[in-house]
Design a protein around this motif. Sequence first.
Motif, short mmCIF file in Angstrom:
data_model
loop_
_atom_site.label_atom_id
_atom_site.label_comp_id
_atom_site.label_asym_id
_atom_site.label_seq_id
_atom_site.Cartn_x
_atom_site.Cartn_y
_atom_site.Cartn_z
N SER A 286 1.40 -3.63 -10.23
CA SER A 286 2.43 -2.60 -10.10
C SER A 286 1.58 -1.57 -11.25
O SER A 286 1.12 -1.99 -12.02
N LEU A 384 -5.33 -0.89 -6.08
CA LEU A 384 -4.28 -1.31 -5.54
C LEU A 384 -4.00 -1.02 -3.97
O LEU A 384 -3.65 -1.95 -3.21
N LEU A 391 2.65 -1.49 0.11
CA LEU A 391 2.72 -1.06 -0.99
C LEU A 391 4.39 -0.79 -0.97
O LEU A 391 5.05 -0.25 -0.04
#
Length: 538
Positions: A286, A384, A391
């Motif tokens: 995160s 990411l 997500l």
Amino acid sequence: MNSRLFGVGAALSVLAVVGGLSVPASSAPAAGSAGALPLGPADLPETRTTRQLQPGVTLTRIVRGADAPALGWTVEVSIPGGAGSPDPDAPPAALNDRASADELVAHLREDGFEARAEEVIAPATADFAGGTLGWRVRVGEFGAQSAATAERTRLRTAGFTGAAVYRGWDGEPTDRGPWRIDVLTIDPHRFRGALRASYGPDLEKRETTSQLVAAAGATAGVNAGFFVLDPNAGAPGDPAGVGVYGGRLLSEPVGTRPSLVIQDSGRRTGIARLTWQGKLAGRGASIPLDGINRVPGLIRNCGGTADDTPTSLPLHDTTCKDDDELVAFTGEFSGKTPGGEGLEAVLDRHGRVLEVRSPRGGSLPEGGSSVQATGRYVSQLAELAKIGRQLRIQAVLKDADGRTVSPSTSTSILNGGPELVRDGRTHITVAADGMVQPGNPSFYYGWVHKRNPRTLAGVDAAGRTVLVTADGRSTGALGLSIPESAAVAKALGLRDAINLDGGGSTTMVADGHVINAPSDATGERPVGDALLVLPGRD
């Protein structure tokens, strides 16, 4: 802070629930019918006119000191730092130290102007000691604005800067007015309509309060929270603080500044100090969020993260900077997200990454969102946010005890500050909320100490939501200082009260008409959001 406001809650569409707020039966008179306002001498005449706009909603016009004799005009001259000033190179300001003021007075008198230095003393508040703010320099006393303006022109020709000011705006307790104040009272025991905040078609664009009222078919409305006005400070219209609309958190709080919480269409209303936490999460990793729906790198009113400059604390009417940010965007922001250097991951309505674009900026898919990264967060977002990866954008509001608060589709939360009244007592929080600015007493002088148009909101002991506008910046309506605003709110019976955006933004609309006198020379100012009173159900 009102500890009765909160329960528990979750993610991006997060807002506070006003849970467990006990509201006694409504037996007190309407807020606008309380005792005389504590403005000017006690013997001033005061008239009140009240009418019902719809069941449970009354509008009261209060005029105090209508027959007040006109006060004079003067010219306030900006003071440069004198030889003994801590910062002789600082730009001229309305207030300065006494030595600098005296030095300017001497120069003005040498050039033939009737100048004087005046000490400015502020009253103490809950978190500010008050005392001498500084010294101002003024030239002449004039019976008309035109004469003061002519003197200002003569000063400018001689190399000085200043402004023509009406002495009634100084905030002297002996002034006799006039004051013109409008009060909307929403009684939850009789009100069958809706009370909600609106920002218009999107957050980025500004609309006038009357446009927002008309678009929603509202009976009445007032301007609400602070917002970005200058494009150099972000996206004009974007809330400069917390903004929750229809159960969705669309703008993050400024530090722990207070907010107005409207639950169940005004059936439970309170003032709360909220914080927030946000992150972009996926694949066991995160990245923390810095903001929601604002231009990355620009934090209006400050109060952000530790790496913001010049401060991470609230600082009113200041735009802090941060080169390293991660900001989430929803479809409510605008037709497109802000452009610029950095990286942007575009997500569909299910949170899957559809596109990673650089430079950042562009449209969003229907129901989709995005996350923009600048500086050191670019590489983290690139790692990411892979195409097709799921997500999650998560954001939660926290109460003063650190507990997560729950969303409700019938709740609105609007930014404001400072607090004015807490638990029925005057409680002005100018230091905590960024209105006391070290090294800049002129800001406090102009924004807090002097009279300006104001918009106030709060709740009384009977649980009624009360919305107040006070006209100002004219000879026909002096406006209120922040201490006077607190005194008025308390006199109207408010148990808890907050200051909302004021100045040229102050507007009240009722039955399709702007009923106050907005102070901008161009008329009603487009604002970021408004609080609307909607008709009752058939």
